[in-house]
Design an enzyme around this catalytic site. Sequence first.
Site, short mmCIF file in Angstrom:
data_model
loop_
_atom_site.label_atom_id
_atom_site.label_comp_id
_atom_site.label_asym_id
_atom_site.label_seq_id
_atom_site.Cartn_x
_atom_site.Cartn_y
_atom_site.Cartn_z
N GLU A 5 42.76 25.44 44.72
CA GLU A 5 41.32 25.59 45.02
C GLU A 5 40.77 24.48 45.90
O GLU A 5 39.77 23.84 45.56
CB GLU A 5 40.51 25.71 43.72
CG GLU A 5 40.80 27.01 43.00
CD GLU A 5 39.87 27.29 41.83
OE1 GLU A 5 39.04 26.43 41.50
OE2 GLU A 5 39.98 28.37 41.24
N GLU A 36 45.44 32.85 38.88
CA GLU A 36 44.52 32.71 37.75
C GLU A 36 43.63 33.94 37.68
O GLU A 36 43.14 34.41 38.70
CB GLU A 36 43.61 31.49 37.89
CG GLU A 36 44.30 30.17 37.73
CD GLU A 36 43.36 28.97 37.89
OE1 GLU A 36 42.17 29.10 37.56
OE2 GLU A 36 43.84 27.93 38.35
C1 BG6 Z 1 39.69 27.50 38.32
C2 BG6 Z 1 40.52 26.27 38.13
O1 BG6 Z 1 38.57 27.12 39.07
O2 BG6 Z 1 39.08 28.10 37.25
C3 BG6 Z 1 40.86 25.95 36.69
O3 BG6 Z 1 41.67 26.28 38.91
C4 BG6 Z 1 39.67 26.31 35.80
O4 BG6 Z 1 41.23 24.60 36.63
C5 BG6 Z 1 39.42 27.79 35.91
O5 BG6 Z 1 39.83 25.93 34.47
C6 BG6 Z 1 38.33 28.34 35.05
O6 BG6 Z 1 37.15 27.60 35.22
P1 BG6 Z 1 36.39 27.01 33.94
O7 BG6 Z 1 35.32 26.15 34.48
O8 BG6 Z 1 35.88 28.18 33.21
O9 BG6 Z 1 37.44 26.28 33.19
#
Ligand code: BG6
Length: 471
Positions: free
Chosen positions: A166, A371
């Site tokens: 990211e 993700e």
């Molecule tokens: C992504 C990141 O932005 O989203 C992760 O790569 C992050 O590190 C994930 O945990 C979810 O975001 P959040 O703020 O809900 O943990």
Amino acid sequence: MQTRKINEFPENFLWGSSSAAFQIEGAAYEDGKGLSVMDVRKIDPSICDYSVASDHYHRYKEDVALMKECGLKAYRFSIAWTRIFPEGNGPVNQKGVDFYNNLIDELVRNDITPIVTIYHFEYPQGLIDQYGGWLSRRSIDDYVNYAEFLFRTYGDRVKYWLTINEQDHVVHMPFRLGLTDDDRKAKEKLGYLANHNMCVAAAKAIEKCHEIVKDGKIGPATCFEMMYPTTNDPADMLAWMDAMEIRNYYLLDLNCKGEYNGTFKRYLEDRDMFPEIYEGDMECMKKNKPDFLAFNYYYSQSISAFPLDDEHVIGDIEFKLLPSREAGIYQVVKNKNLKATLWGWEIDDTGLQLTCRLLWERYHLPLLITECGFGNKEEWPEEGILEDDNRIDYLSKHMHAVKEAMNLGVEFIGFCTWSFIDLISGHSGFSKRYGFVFVNRDEHDLRDMARRKKKSFYWYQNLISSNGKDI
Ligand code: BG6
């Protein structure tokens, strides 16, 4: 498109899950690890820091055994740069090297393909102190040196590599660049300087990976934010297209084509934010292309026009987590057609299908979803198991969206959910859980950290064993 027939997932599809070192490992000050920007970050006292996280550093064998039981084909994790080089450069910390050797061996022994992120937010504080981190050209050599060390040390077993997680978020978040979070508008220019250095560094790392890792494949892991024009007003359509170029495509165009696209170039020049380009930078990016595109997907956004007026002039920008409106270009507005999570992230599996198709059309590289997941507040019930049906619903719809895109010809490597076990959220501590496995702690009470399988664990296990037929 509705079709009569829908293709099944290929046999070698990588069903996996993801994590990041600072969010899962804990042991933040153990075994010689140096400090990263995440360790020194000022944290709201109502949420936990990263010192213990899910204690994966001490319990990785138990966690890998659970992954095996679930049937995971792949596990994507990041290496904490400062476990390997405590200062970011200089002497190597052997205990850190050993930890990842052990983790990788454990995965391979259990037939789980390791997918390694070289750098996921936790930039070494040592490099910030030495020369200002990504804002200096020196950062390029230190990143490449670190990446090369990883390729030489782990490349015999790790074949999938991710350069930077990211980067498109890091650019807009001063604390991730080792800066304070005040006056974010003024720091945008620094963000784009860092962005350029990261792009050059990533291209050089791609070159090294191809030289060193036999059969190695490497790509960026971005956070492409799918956007829609809010109405069919041509002004919204224009705002949407501009936002897609300057917030999404700009980075992938640099990574995959070695180009500043025209809209983005004009945007930066107009705001006096265009970074200095050194001889050979663009050639290096053009020459060293990624083998695949990885991206993280959680939500989509609706975009409306935001015209200039007496109060709003070119260069005015407002932020929520990320830029949320820019005068003369766009503003993010609520999408009335979508429901949202407790954190306001609009749930949209169709947006994932569209993202896959857009990326495939523009770059023609196989896609890896690194993700995708559903964050929620959860407590273990007094009786029975935690029934996280909303997570199952979210994931099955998003996986179906991938199947639909695949049916229309998009190529995929795999799908990694965020996350496997509960871990610390990027912004909301331990109260925002994403895992198939509950970790028995809360924000400040570490309890016994026991691992407990939620309903979604069994759902994913079944899905993997049927290779996605039961979505
Ligand atoms: C992504 C990141 O932005 O989203 C992760 O790569 C992050 O590190 C994930 O945990 C979810 O975001 P959040 O703020 O809900 O943990």
